[in-house]
Scaffold this motif. Sequence first.
Motif, PDB file in Angstrom:
ATOM      1  N   ILE A   1       1.059   7.582   3.479  1.00  0.00           N
ATOM      2  CA  ILE A   1       1.919   6.729   4.125  1.00  0.00           C
ATOM      3  C   ILE A   1       1.350   5.292   3.837  1.00  0.00           C
ATOM      4  O   ILE A   1       2.305   4.451   3.712  1.00  0.00           O
ATOM      5  CB  ILE A   1       1.754   6.923   5.707  1.00  0.00           C
ATOM      6  CG1 ILE A   1       2.477   8.326   6.121  1.00  0.00           C
ATOM      7  CG2 ILE A   1       2.466   5.829   6.450  1.00  0.00           C
ATOM      8  CD1 ILE A   1       2.498   9.056   7.340  1.00  0.00           C
ATOM      9  N   ALA A   2       0.150   5.012   4.129  1.00  0.00           N
ATOM     10  CA  ALA A   2      -0.536   3.783   3.925  1.00  0.00           C
ATOM     11  C   ALA A   2      -0.149   3.144   2.434  1.00  0.00           C
ATOM     12  O   ALA A   2       0.225   2.188   2.348  1.00  0.00           O
ATOM     13  CB  ALA A   2      -2.062   3.612   4.190  1.00  0.00           C
ATOM     14  N   MET A   3      -0.261   4.095   1.558  1.00  0.00           N
ATOM     15  CA  MET A   3       0.144   3.825   0.069  1.00  0.00           C
ATOM     16  C   MET A   3       1.656   3.468  -0.064  1.00  0.00           C
ATOM     17  O   MET A   3       1.792   2.323  -0.534  1.00  0.00           O
ATOM     18  CB  MET A   3      -0.395   4.991  -0.915  1.00  0.00           C
ATOM     19  CG  MET A   3       0.320   4.694  -2.310  1.00  0.00           C
ATOM     20  SD  MET A   3      -1.003   3.436  -2.990  1.00  0.00           S
ATOM     21  CE  MET A   3      -2.380   4.500  -3.100  1.00  0.00           C
TER      22      MET A   3
ATOM     23  N   THR B   1       6.627   4.013  -5.690  1.00  0.00           N
ATOM     24  CA  THR B   1       6.433   5.024  -4.248  1.00  0.00           C
ATOM     25  C   THR B   1       6.833   6.331  -4.963  1.00  0.00           C
ATOM     26  O   THR B   1       6.147   7.220  -4.507  1.00  0.00           O
ATOM     27  CB  THR B   1       7.328   4.623  -3.291  1.00  0.00           C
ATOM     28  OG1 THR B   1       7.273   3.244  -2.790  1.00  0.00           O
ATOM     29  CG2 THR B   1       7.060   5.504  -1.982  1.00  0.00           C
ATOM     30  N   SER B   2       7.710   6.373  -5.514  1.00  0.00           N
ATOM     31  CA  SER B   2       8.101   8.041  -6.059  1.00  0.00           C
ATOM     32  C   SER B   2       7.022   8.225  -7.158  1.00  0.00           C
ATOM     33  O   SER B   2       6.691   9.598  -6.979  1.00  0.00           O
ATOM     34  CB  SER B   2       9.387   7.896  -7.060  1.00  0.00           C
ATOM     35  OG  SER B   2      10.686   7.700  -5.971  1.00  0.00           O
ATOM     36  N   VAL B   3       6.532   7.527  -7.964  1.00  0.00           N
ATOM     37  CA  VAL B   3       5.264   7.848  -8.711  1.00  0.00           C
ATOM     38  C   VAL B   3       4.221   8.341  -7.899  1.00  0.00           C
ATOM     39  O   VAL B   3       3.518   9.275  -8.157  1.00  0.00           O
ATOM     40  CB  VAL B   3       4.844   6.572  -9.797  1.00  0.00           C
ATOM     41  CG1 VAL B   3       3.504   6.825 -10.362  1.00  0.00           C
ATOM     42  CG2 VAL B   3       5.965   6.432 -10.590  1.00  0.00           C
TER      43      VAL B   3
ATOM     44  N   ASN C   1      -3.417  -2.346  -2.156  1.00  0.00           N
ATOM     45  CA  ASN C   1      -2.838  -0.975  -2.147  1.00  0.00           C
ATOM     46  C   ASN C   1      -4.048   0.087  -1.740  1.00  0.00           C
ATOM     47  O   ASN C   1      -4.144   0.917  -0.908  1.00  0.00           O
ATOM     48  CB  ASN C   1      -2.176  -0.210  -3.478  1.00  0.00           C
ATOM     49  CG  ASN C   1      -0.770  -1.125  -3.327  1.00  0.00           C
ATOM     50  OD1 ASN C   1       0.164  -0.929  -2.716  1.00  0.00           O
ATOM     51  ND2 ASN C   1      -0.733  -2.216  -4.140  1.00  0.00           N
ATOM     52  N   MET C   2      -5.355  -0.270  -2.628  1.00  0.00           N
ATOM     53  CA  MET C   2      -6.442   0.462  -2.449  1.00  0.00           C
ATOM     54  C   MET C   2      -7.139   0.301  -1.132  1.00  0.00           C
ATOM     55  O   MET C   2      -7.662   1.035  -0.332  1.00  0.00           O
ATOM     56  CB  MET C   2      -7.488   0.340  -3.664  1.00  0.00           C
ATOM     57  CG  MET C   2      -6.880   0.543  -4.901  1.00  0.00           C
ATOM     58  SD  MET C   2      -8.045  -0.248  -6.217  1.00  0.00           S
ATOM     59  CE  MET C   2      -9.652   0.735  -6.022  1.00  0.00           C
ATOM     60  N   VAL C   3      -7.015  -1.047  -0.707  1.00  0.00           N
ATOM     61  CA  VAL C   3      -7.681  -1.281   0.689  1.00  0.00           C
ATOM     62  C   VAL C   3      -6.794  -0.714   1.645  1.00  0.00           C
ATOM     63  O   VAL C   3      -7.456  -0.046   2.660  1.00  0.00           O
ATOM     64  CB  VAL C   3      -7.597  -2.854   1.027  1.00  0.00           C
ATOM     65  CG1 VAL C   3      -7.920  -3.393   2.131  1.00  0.00           C
ATOM     66  CG2 VAL C   3      -8.599  -3.518   0.033  1.00  0.00           C
TER      67      VAL C   3
END
Length: 784
Positions: A684-686, A350-352, A656-658
């Motif tokens: 946010i979704a990511m 998430t940080s990345v 994640n892409m979806v």
Amino acid sequence: MLVLTVVLADQSRRFEINASADTLISEGNRDFIRSQKITQKFSPEEFLILAYQPKDGDIFSRQSQRDVADISRQIRALQRVQSVRSILSVPLLQAGEQALSSDTQPDQLTQSKLNLPPARLRAIFKGHPVYEGLLINPEQTISGIQVLFKADPELNRVQRESLALQEQRLEGELTHEQKIQLQTLALKQSRLEKTLREQRDKEIDEIRDIIAGYGSRAEIYMGGPHVLAYQLINIVQKDLSLFGTAIALVIAALIMLIFKRWRWLLITACCCSASVLITTGCFALAGLKATVISANFIALLLILTLAIVIHLIVQYREELAADTEASQYVLVQRTLKNKLAPCFFAGLTTSVGFASLLLSDIKPVSSFGLMMMLAMVITLVSTLLLLPSLLMLFPREQSRESSHWSRRPLTASGRLSLRRSTPVILFGALLLALSVVGSLRLSVENSFINYFKKDTDVYRELAFIDQHFGGSTPLDIVYRPERPAGQPSQLPLRAIEVQNTHRIQDMLDAQTGMGTTLSVVNFTKLAKQLNGNRPLTEYELAAVYWTLDKSIRKDLLGSLFLPDPAELRISARVKDSTEGLNRKQLLADIRQGMAELGITEQHYQISNLFVLYQSMLERLFASQILTLGAVFAVLTLVFWLVFRSLRIALLAMVPNMVASLSILGLMGWLGIPLDFMTMTIAAIAMGIAVDDTIHYTHRFLEERRQHSVETAIENTHQSVGYALLYTSTIIALGFALLMGSDFIPSVMFGLLTAAAVIIALIADLTLLPALLSRFAPKGKHAPA
């Protein structure tokens, strides 16, 4: 943790959330610097406008004139007010009995001195080249009161020095001393601007108190860039307070419904509170501020904290069910042992993802990335320290079965992904393709007035000013005519320059959504009226220019014309409430119009807030697309390192892409424009999808070392699946409450965030296991 939280909670009171529109302009880029230099050259005055609409319909009646005079007098008494312009105080040059000369005293040619009858006033203001659209509407039913404020000399000095260094930095590297000086100036400017914003807010409140006493005789509306910023900040803060409380209550109710123990509610509340207070306290100490783009970071922070907390709670309960005789210490120890790695990996990824925003050259975007990267680290560390410590204060919980309502969807999704993996994967591929096509249909918008629901008082007030007083968003064209060598300095304006300015102004007036425009042409029209309706030659115009009193010259021309070298400013305002206004197309049409007039780009510049906002949105859109691609690439590498398998890494990236692209695609298909707040939805979704993917895939690989692929997926669903389902349900229902807001971006943010969370949940519980069941390594041992 208690001491640390209390200390940083005290610091968090100094954390500043500045949601004003000014923070959206990225400083340090060439467009911003050029626009600021123009502002410094022409020095247009800071103002706000009041629209006085008498209920009897006559703005020239004695009662209306008394009201305008009384309001003006009270406002003039405010400390920072320099002057108040109205139909009573401006020079009525047509009313003078003698021709203009150096002896003309403009303050003696005002209605307050002349006391002209209403019929004469109507005639003077009807079609007035300067005042119509500024102090009176064309229908003469609304009277304007323009409040002008004193400039802050110290702030102006700091801005000039800072701007000079920023301009020099664009041309080459600054010295070490200059870099330090620029940082010092930036800090000083920030303090002065904060003081000025607070003073402006106070002035708006004071003016509202003044005009409230005249509500029985007139409708009075207030407008201007700073009034818009004031309204924006107030309604955002109100939403944060009202709906923040509502979301907290919903989260509390759902925690109790799901886990049925007061301890879990208390622990969750403590972890979320500590995370928010510690993070905002650290931000305050570091001097980081939230803008419109990053104003939702607290909501994101709660999401990230809740995800960690719920995963730990579910793991604890799983350990309890597996060993009902284990002590509390052993249960907590096993919970940490099994969840420390996936929580760390989830925080890392998430940080990345947020760190990729640092690649953007747009300061508000890169600042948002930095804030969320730091917030993720702080949240991870504080929660992993605090939750086990709090849990050790309670006795071991009695074993409880999972809720029936949560078991059924998990069982159904597990069976679907195993028995219908091919249709699930094909549907995921179709959804991804539709999302890409939809994202290509996205547009960007910056209509601040349309951020408010049309039935609210805020919208009615802003739209009224926008429609009746020539627009609300400033747009300037600075025309720099090319002069032949040897041009006499006594001739400030040449006929061809006035004609070209006239043509530019006519071109602007013909554009859809364009409001009031003002330039030296309005001055020449006024001079023509004073000359018996006969046009003046350029030499006669020069004579009038030099014989005018300096105060009149400055009042009429000071912010529109610079004589040496000649620069002519056409000041316009765009009607922000124009239905269907395409702002990008408007700028393109203006540039095309200038080309058709034969004026090359080197001889003019389009600037001011309208251009800067639109440019910022387009750059922000391009930046988001680029950074989203960078996020996918970087996360794939991180997944590869974490899972030690390129195949697993690629499979884990698909949901994640979806999740991120589907929400952008949904906005594109529904025609929802990207703005400064909805830009954060993809992030946010990511964030949600990455966390869930890490936990799911990590548990799957552990189960895979001992079981078949099918059994590993079933076991993962019946363990980590509960945490995914609980987290997503709580977050989605909480953010859905924002539908009740009067602030459209908050409504969109709530709905789209809820949709993003649900899409991420479905993708992680169906598409991810389907991919793993079909393409995961079939060998005896899974990747470590």
